[in-house]
Structures are given as structure tokens and as C-alpha cells.
Design an enzyme around this catalytic site. Sequence first.
Site, PDB file in Angstrom:
ATOM      1  CB  CYS A 299      -0.939  -0.004   1.197  1.00 10.88           C
ATOM      2  SG  CYS A 299      -0.131  -0.059   2.815  1.00 10.88           S
ATOM      3  CG  ASP A 321      -1.636  -1.041  11.971  1.00 13.97           C
ATOM      4  OD1 ASP A 321      -2.221  -1.154  13.057  1.00 13.97           O
ATOM      5  OD2 ASP A 321      -0.450  -1.357  11.807  1.00 13.97           O
ATOM      6  CB  CYS A 362       5.499  14.400  -5.336  1.00 17.19           C
ATOM      7  SG  CYS A 362       6.225  14.437  -3.689  1.00 17.19           S
ATOM      8  CB  CYS A 376       3.215   5.587   4.512  1.00 10.21           C
ATOM      9  SG  CYS A 376       1.805   5.497   5.642  1.00 10.21           S
TER      10      CYS A 376
END
Length: 424
Positions: A299, A321, A362, A376
Amino acid sequence: MTTDTEPSAIIAPLPVGYKKRFHAMVKPSGAFCNLNCTYCYYLHKQELLHQPHAPSMSDEMLERHIRQYIEAQTSDEVVFSWQGGEPTLLGLDFFRKVVELQTRYKKPFQRIENDLQTNGTLLDMEWVFFLKQHNFLIGLSCDGPKRLHDLNRITRGGMPTHDKVVAAARLLQQQGIPANVLCVVSRDNAKYPLDVYRFLTRELDMRRLQFIPCVEPKNFHHVAPQHWDADRLPVVGTQQAKPCAPNSVVTDWSVDPEDWGSFLCKIWDFWFSRDYGKKYVDLFETVVAQSLGLPAQKCVTAEFCGKGLAMEHNGEVFACDHYVYPEYRIGNIQTTHWREIAYSKTQQQFGFAKRDTLPAYCRNQCPHLNLCWGECPKNRLVRCPQGEAGLNYLCPGLKKFYVHIQRDLPEILRRVKRQKKMLA
């Protein structure tokens, strides 16, 4: 059997042939753990979420979760992931119930898989026989050789744990139980990449490895990701964007971005020259897949996220999480079905935000965007050179790694294509 009145029976059926799938990390013991790892990002959840000292998922909640989770997915494989805290603290009887309930509720065409992330210190022969009998995949936490592992992975009484982890690995291997090793890369062991890699692959004889960069902002105990004061975030490359510096944005145990890049580069070289096709490193596997135009296998390197949720012992569901904060609570399976929570508009927005909040630095300037996608979002702790907030703290190290492997990727891609032809 549960006797709840939730509307599982009235959820609209999916179109014929349509597949829906998501994944959840379930924490049946909450944040409770028998270890007190220095860098743990989850222990403080007991205080943040007002958990009891040793929370435990009730039988009723366990059955509700298993039934709804199976109902919510139409894939032929349903993966249950058990994490913590330390899930083995609940004992074998809890997991015997897990298997019994999964057998009761699974659909005829479905295959049920279980994986268990553990520190390994409580595993014994009884545990191992059960895990083998029911085909559990084990994730075992180890940070390398003893001198590095025991720096951070200690008991609540301050005792080292390395010897117990090695003993657990041996037990699993003796019984042929598939095990992956999860290694947290902190400021300490990042400086010894080959010592770490050689120990995990030669001494522990692990075939599959997962390296997790340790990145935690100093205020992670009480401030949720993306709720930082953007104006106070440091610019990438400055001292404040490194661990142990005065006024650093991250904890002292967080990995230095440059060290993370060097760590990956040195292990890549060793792996490519000696272990290609024999050992599987999750970050290397996904960069090869993405270079072939295939979907990301993790992910953190995918364009979108949102299909990896987390559920606490009491049925509270969070977006991820690493986003178990009140701000990212998206429901409770006691009042809302898993399917409605997982595919809710709120969760979809969370998933798309990974792409949509990327800074222009980016999107417009990075040649590695299709391999990284900003990594992440919980690590987007710094500002771009031009000052825009939302750049990933690990950016300098990731760039170093992606540049470094360009010399080897063409050869790997040739090998992959040649292998496909041979198998055709």
C-alpha cells in the site's frame, strides 16, 4: 450464535461476477503487549483510546467480526490478519474459536487464510502444532543480530528478547510453518544493513523479509497524522528533518532518511548478486512489479490506499493501522456492517487523498513518482525545497534508492520476461 439485529440480511447484493475485497488488521488484545519496545507506535493507544489494562475481544464481537468480514467480501480468498499489541496473549482457546467460526461462516467457494504478527516470545510446541494444523502464516518480528535487536525490543521489565525470538524461529522452521520476518529499521540498525540482512537470511534462514522504516513525529502520542501545524514542519534536508537534531520533527529512534536510502541500496546489491530468486524482500518485489507496469504489492507504494483498515478489540474501525486516532475512526461493526464501513465514502476519500494531496514537487518534478507515490501519507512530515508542505520525510533516501537500482532493473526485467517465455 449472535442475536444482534444489524441489517446484514438487507444489504444490497452485488452484481453477478463483481468482486469486492479489502483487508483489515484486527487487534483482539488492543494495544496490550508483553514487550515495551522503545519505538512502538501502538502501546500508547491504551491511553489514547482509554483501553482497560488488558483488553480482550469478547466472543460476541469475535463472531460478529468473522461473520461480517466474510459477508462483506466476494473474493475466493478471505485473509484474516491478527495483530496487536501481542495477539498470542489471548491464548490458544481464542484462536481455536477463530478457526471454528471461520469454518461455520465461510462461503462454499471461499478459501480462508490467517496470518498472525507476533513478537514470538510466547510461542511453544502447543502453539506451533496449532498454527501448522490450521495453516497460519506467521510474521515474526526481529531487528537483526542480538546486539541490534535487543537495543529496542525489550520486555516490560527491561530484559532482552532476542534469544526467545530465535527459539521461536527454530520451532516454526522445524515444523515447516511459513514465516516471514518483519524488521523495523530504526536509527540504530540502519547503520548496519548487511549485518541485519545476513543475520535474517543466513542465521535465521528466513526466505521472506519485510523492512519497515521507523518514522514517528515527536508528538505522535497525541497528534494524528495530517493534523500537524504545517507552518512548523521543517524543510527537507535541514537538521530539523533528521533524528536527534535540536527541534527535530521526529523521535530520536526514527531512521535518518539518508541512512534509509543507504540501507536499501546496500541490501539490494547483496540481494541482487547473491539472493535474486531465492530471498524475497517486499520493497524489492514491489519495485520490480511496478517497473513492469504491474500494480504495487504494498500500500505504501501504491497510488491510492484505503483498503487496509484496522479494527480494535471493541469493534471500533479506523482508516488504517497507522491512523488509529479518534480523528480517523470510521465506524463500529456493532452498529454498522463491515461492508458499509470498508466501502464508505469517508474511507474512499481517505484512500484517494494519498494521491490528491501530493505536493506539486512530487507530481511535476519527480521521475520516480510511479514507484513511490509519496510513500505512506503518515510520513509526510516535511516541506518541499520551495516550502510546500506534505513531502515525505524519507524522500531523500527513497530517491537515493530508486536512482541506485536503475543500473540493475533492465537486467531484472529481462530475466523476468525470459522466465515468462519459458513458462508459456
